[in-house]
Design an enzyme around this catalytic site. Sequence first.
Site, PDB file in Angstrom:
ATOM      1  N   GLU B 301      77.504 -15.431  -9.933  1.00 29.63           N
ATOM      2  CA  GLU B 301      76.115 -15.111  -9.529  1.00 29.63           C
ATOM      3  C   GLU B 301      75.233 -16.338  -9.742  1.00 29.63           C
ATOM      4  O   GLU B 301      74.172 -16.250 -10.366  1.00 29.63           O
ATOM      5  CB  GLU B 301      75.595 -13.917 -10.336  1.00 29.63           C
ATOM      6  CG  GLU B 301      76.630 -12.795 -10.410  1.00 29.63           C
ATOM      7  CD  GLU B 301      76.178 -11.560 -11.204  1.00 29.63           C
ATOM      8  OE1 GLU B 301      76.763 -10.509 -11.004  1.00 29.63           O
ATOM      9  OE2 GLU B 301      75.238 -11.666 -12.007  1.00 29.63           O
ATOM     10  N   CYS B 397      70.788  -3.475 -12.820  1.00 29.34           N
ATOM     11  CA  CYS B 397      69.638  -4.248 -13.283  1.00 29.34           C
ATOM     12  C   CYS B 397      68.513  -4.310 -12.261  1.00 29.34           C
ATOM     13  O   CYS B 397      67.333  -4.321 -12.615  1.00 29.34           O
ATOM     14  CB  CYS B 397      70.075  -5.669 -13.639  1.00 29.34           C
ATOM     15  SG  CYS B 397      71.102  -6.443 -12.385  1.00 29.34           S
TER      16      CYS B 397
END
Lengths: 632, 632
Positions: B301, B397
């Site tokens: 990521e 998230c």
Amino acid sequence: MKIHDSFWSGYLRLIKGTVLPFQWSALNDEEGIRVEIENSDAPIPTEKSHAIANLKIAAGLASGTHQGYWFQDTDVYKWLEGVGHILNHFPDKELETLADEAIDLIEAAMEPDGYLNTFYQLRTPELKFKQLHLSHEMYCCGHLIEAAVAYYTATGKDKILRLACKFADCIDQNFGPEEHKRHGTDGHQEIEPALVKLYQLTGEEKYLKLAGYLLDVRGPDCFDFESFYTPKYLQAYARPKEQETAEGHAVRMMYMLTGMAETALHTGDGEMLAACHRIWENITTRRMYITGGIGSTNIGEAFTFDYDLPNDTMYCETCASIGLIYFARAMLNHEQDSRYADVMERALYNNALAGMGRDGKQYFYVNPLESFPAANQNSPNRGHVKSTRPDWFGCACCPPNLARTVSSIEKYMTSIAGGEYYTHLYIGYESEVSLGESSLTLRQEIAFDHRLDVTFTVDAKQPAGAVFNFRIPGWSRSFEACVNGKKLDNPQISHGYLKISKVWSGSETVTITFDAPVLQVSAHPFVRADAGKVAIQKGPFVYCLEEADNGDNLHLVRLTPETVFTETRPNPLYPPTLVCNGERLEVGGEWEGKLYACGQTPRYRPARLTFVPYYSWANRGVGEMLVWVSKR
Amino acid sequence: MKIHDSFWSGYLRLIKGTVLPFQWSALNDEEGIRVEIENSDAPIPTEKSHAIANLKIAAGLASGTHQGYWFQDTDVYKWLEGVGHILNHFPDKELETLADEAIDLIEAAMEPDGYLNTFYQLRTPELKFKQLHLSHEMYCCGHLIEAAVAYYTATGKDKILRLACKFADCIDQNFGPEEHKRHGTDGHQEIEPALVKLYQLTGEEKYLKLAGYLLDVRGPDCFDFESFYTPKYLQAYARPKEQETAEGHAVRMMYMLTGMAETALHTGDGEMLAACHRIWENITTRRMYITGGIGSTNIGEAFTFDYDLPNDTMYCETCASIGLIYFARAMLNHEQDSRYADVMERALYNNALAGMGRDGKQYFYVNPLESFPAANQNSPNRGHVKSTRPDWFGCACCPPNLARTVSSIEKYMTSIAGGEYYTHLYIGYESEVSLGESSLTLRQEIAFDHRLDVTFTVDAKQPAGAVFNFRIPGWSRSFEACVNGKKLDNPQISHGYLKISKVWSGSETVTITFDAPVLQVSAHPFVRADAGKVAIQKGPFVYCLEEADNGDNLHLVRLTPETVFTETRPNPLYPPTLVCNGERLEVGGEWEGKLYACGQTPRYRPARLTFVPYYSWANRGVGEMLVWVSKR
């Protein structure tokens, strides 16, 4: 068959003098060989081959334990096959002695029942034949068979053939449709085409039957699928005969298709052949790179979906293109159609040959169509792409696979079918052939320059009727053929081959001139990665731009409608270098400190561009490389 | 501040009426929510949130064990923060009651020393504070602090604030430079900016000091690096102050930078601020998508390298853009320069808002600039890209991060610095402000159509000198400003802001008209993915093509030099839809059965193209989407 060819004779000498000795060093863990694991998540990183050491330990001749993959043995088998093939071209006592040593080791390591897999023998004997989805046990047997067939054929020494038969018999005794046998096959195909070769050599029907069984048993009920080992990865989401498309691990797919085509040749299984045809069409019209590379993703080393041919994140494993060559060759046994030979040639002269460096001691596993060293180094999505060829790999399937393929180049050049002789690849050679009742001496000479000139001489001691078919390459736009200097005005063409049928008497000569223009090739518009771009091809060779000739930021370069190519030939043994006028986008001060902007006027300046054959890239240090180039 | 804005008021109502209630349902594992893990190799796939259940179990109020990630608690904290923020806009007894329940749970789950992390408490208490590279324990504390600051500020209820201080004190007692304390910090930054907020609210120096310590201790000696958790991934290859570029996990990088900028604001640490400046420049001039997305690779990521901005394999996590908004906002506290607000606006109106569907119940984690459903489904390299928004994620998230950010939109709109008032984002509102010794009522009205019209009214009960600065947006080419209807002929401009300094008396009005043309934006020529392409932008909105309007195979479409845009407005609450004349490549029969060919003449036919704002894509089913469009 004796090869006399400016391009290929050099390769054969390289295989004999450098490649096979170097690979023997690698297999024996000699010093100074830089081993690279093929990708960062490889389950077993190895710092050395250990392949010969594994055999020695299994044979009780050394201590220690197995290191490397569960298919490490095959590196030795493929090397042996390469030695077998090269001995057809050159006598070489040293190589033969090394090979005999290796064969003795194999004999000593083999278990009494014929089983041989040093990983399972040394590490987990209790799991023999119990992890078929990953074990590669039959894959290993297949490669031993292929080595045996090659080495026995070349030398007449039958020890390795007896060992291979013993291993094959062990598989046969353990696997089959009978109730008392295990039902299943290997996760990694390879034994199937090997068994057909063994059948062809020995005439033993059981080997053909076993090949057919192993192909038919594959399917959704065949494996314990887990995580990585999915039904698609293993070509087991359907029975092979029912499959429509190329899926999963590309090398496995190719070996399976080769096995299917070769088995069907002898069994006449129409369903199996129909599947080969369907999947051939799928690959060659939707899932193959212009270099003959296959496998659009590194994740699972696999096919993805139609027209998905990214040039930078692909896999295009050397072994996969080699597998495509095998598959194409097998299809040519069924149907003499130039479309098979066109693909075979494409894969051979581009993706496959690119797998080896000019020095014969460095190899690519992954063959990108675009290499950007900064990305290879800094983007994990491209970490599997190497900017230069490593010496060896933790998973070293490709180097000896190249050795065995290049050293048997003659098998791909010609064939005899239906009593007729076929020339598939244009490579210089001399040979004696029996065609029907005639015995003929053939000689082919090749000159490849602005065009391809073929001079084919038939020497018939006694007048003999014979039919010769010459492939008309897909990259040629026109040709002219003469027999004994007399032009053929109405040449007979069949399935992409020029057919010359006559009674040959004394020494007669066919000359064919194929034009070999520089082609600007486009990809199907559905190939998103190649939109607005062209690839350059001349003859069988796909070309590329390299940083060494053209500077960096190759994506800033483009061809124009006015681009004209000229050919230069720095080395007469290699195909020409192509030079053309193009343009390069200037990156000026207006971009200073900006990432996005409006109204910037792109300024292109004329640029001289140099294209070199793709197979030869990355022989001049680290730098960018690009096959598909923008065109205005 | 009261928001009255055609665009943003709808979002606030959505957050209150739909988003927060829906997310509460998700956190409580109510039925009918489709949970998607964010990528196939996620270590802990979860079929439900279990976040509230984890707290209940830790509190001894339910049986069972922890499910989900080791940072699952933060989903509750971020939701609580969202509730806190939204209560500033709307009273809502129901939400407040739910929030108080959650706070009671937090209190019950917290250990006597203030420690709270349900994963470690329920699963591996012996590893508390012992796996800092992965544990997220301080990250959890940070989110609790942010929730506490928001909820306390909105409601005056101090229970959650006391809990947050207790947790922060637990961290403070365990970590620090003193010999008896542990030396280290959390793998996932977040506590740093949170501690600064806690310091600002409480005035307790220890929290600022702890933030500084946690930022300074980070570095090569700080963690037990292993496999995935590399020094770059964790921004620990160098001390933060010494870093030059944006590296590793993008969200962590952003939270760290925000913490550094906020800490430096109070400590005056010039080295820390200089690092923020360097890395800001690196991100915004080399590593940021036009949508304000960051993170060029899904693997880790993470950031990759300069100008590497692939549109199809990128990550562009919603949370990362939110982090960029925070970082930009923090930089604006140091330096009132429009380049920060330009980026803040870009990330907010594009990548961040795209993270939520129009219904407020579906979310993107990954925000591609090019979506091709066949590839998302069939290419493992793009498996992380979803064609439509899932309801919820195993690692969830992003959804509550969006809730807390959008619900506090007013924090990003304006600021006061050096006694002057700054308008960063053009959103309608009304507020009372104290500026120096003056108390003023401000009202801003916005009309966004062919241009952006700002009407800014200052009501001064008594004449008062005050300086107002209005950002001149990067996307505007010209503007006209009037004070009380009188045009400013020589407007004063400072660092990208129009400065209006005068004595205000009674009700006075500033009107500014910014032109908002349709822009065809190019990327820096080193951005390979965007070569030969443009992106369309109008005002703060980046646009895209969707299959719903334009058919499939969007890569076949191109703009021309003759392309002219017209604007339509199907819904007055949303930005306009843009329609233009372009071209589409015809894929004719000449390609039948061919993958590569020469001499095919591309035929383009005129095509009407419809562009919609990027943030609104994927609200009409599965289909292709494209931001960067080819241009002839």
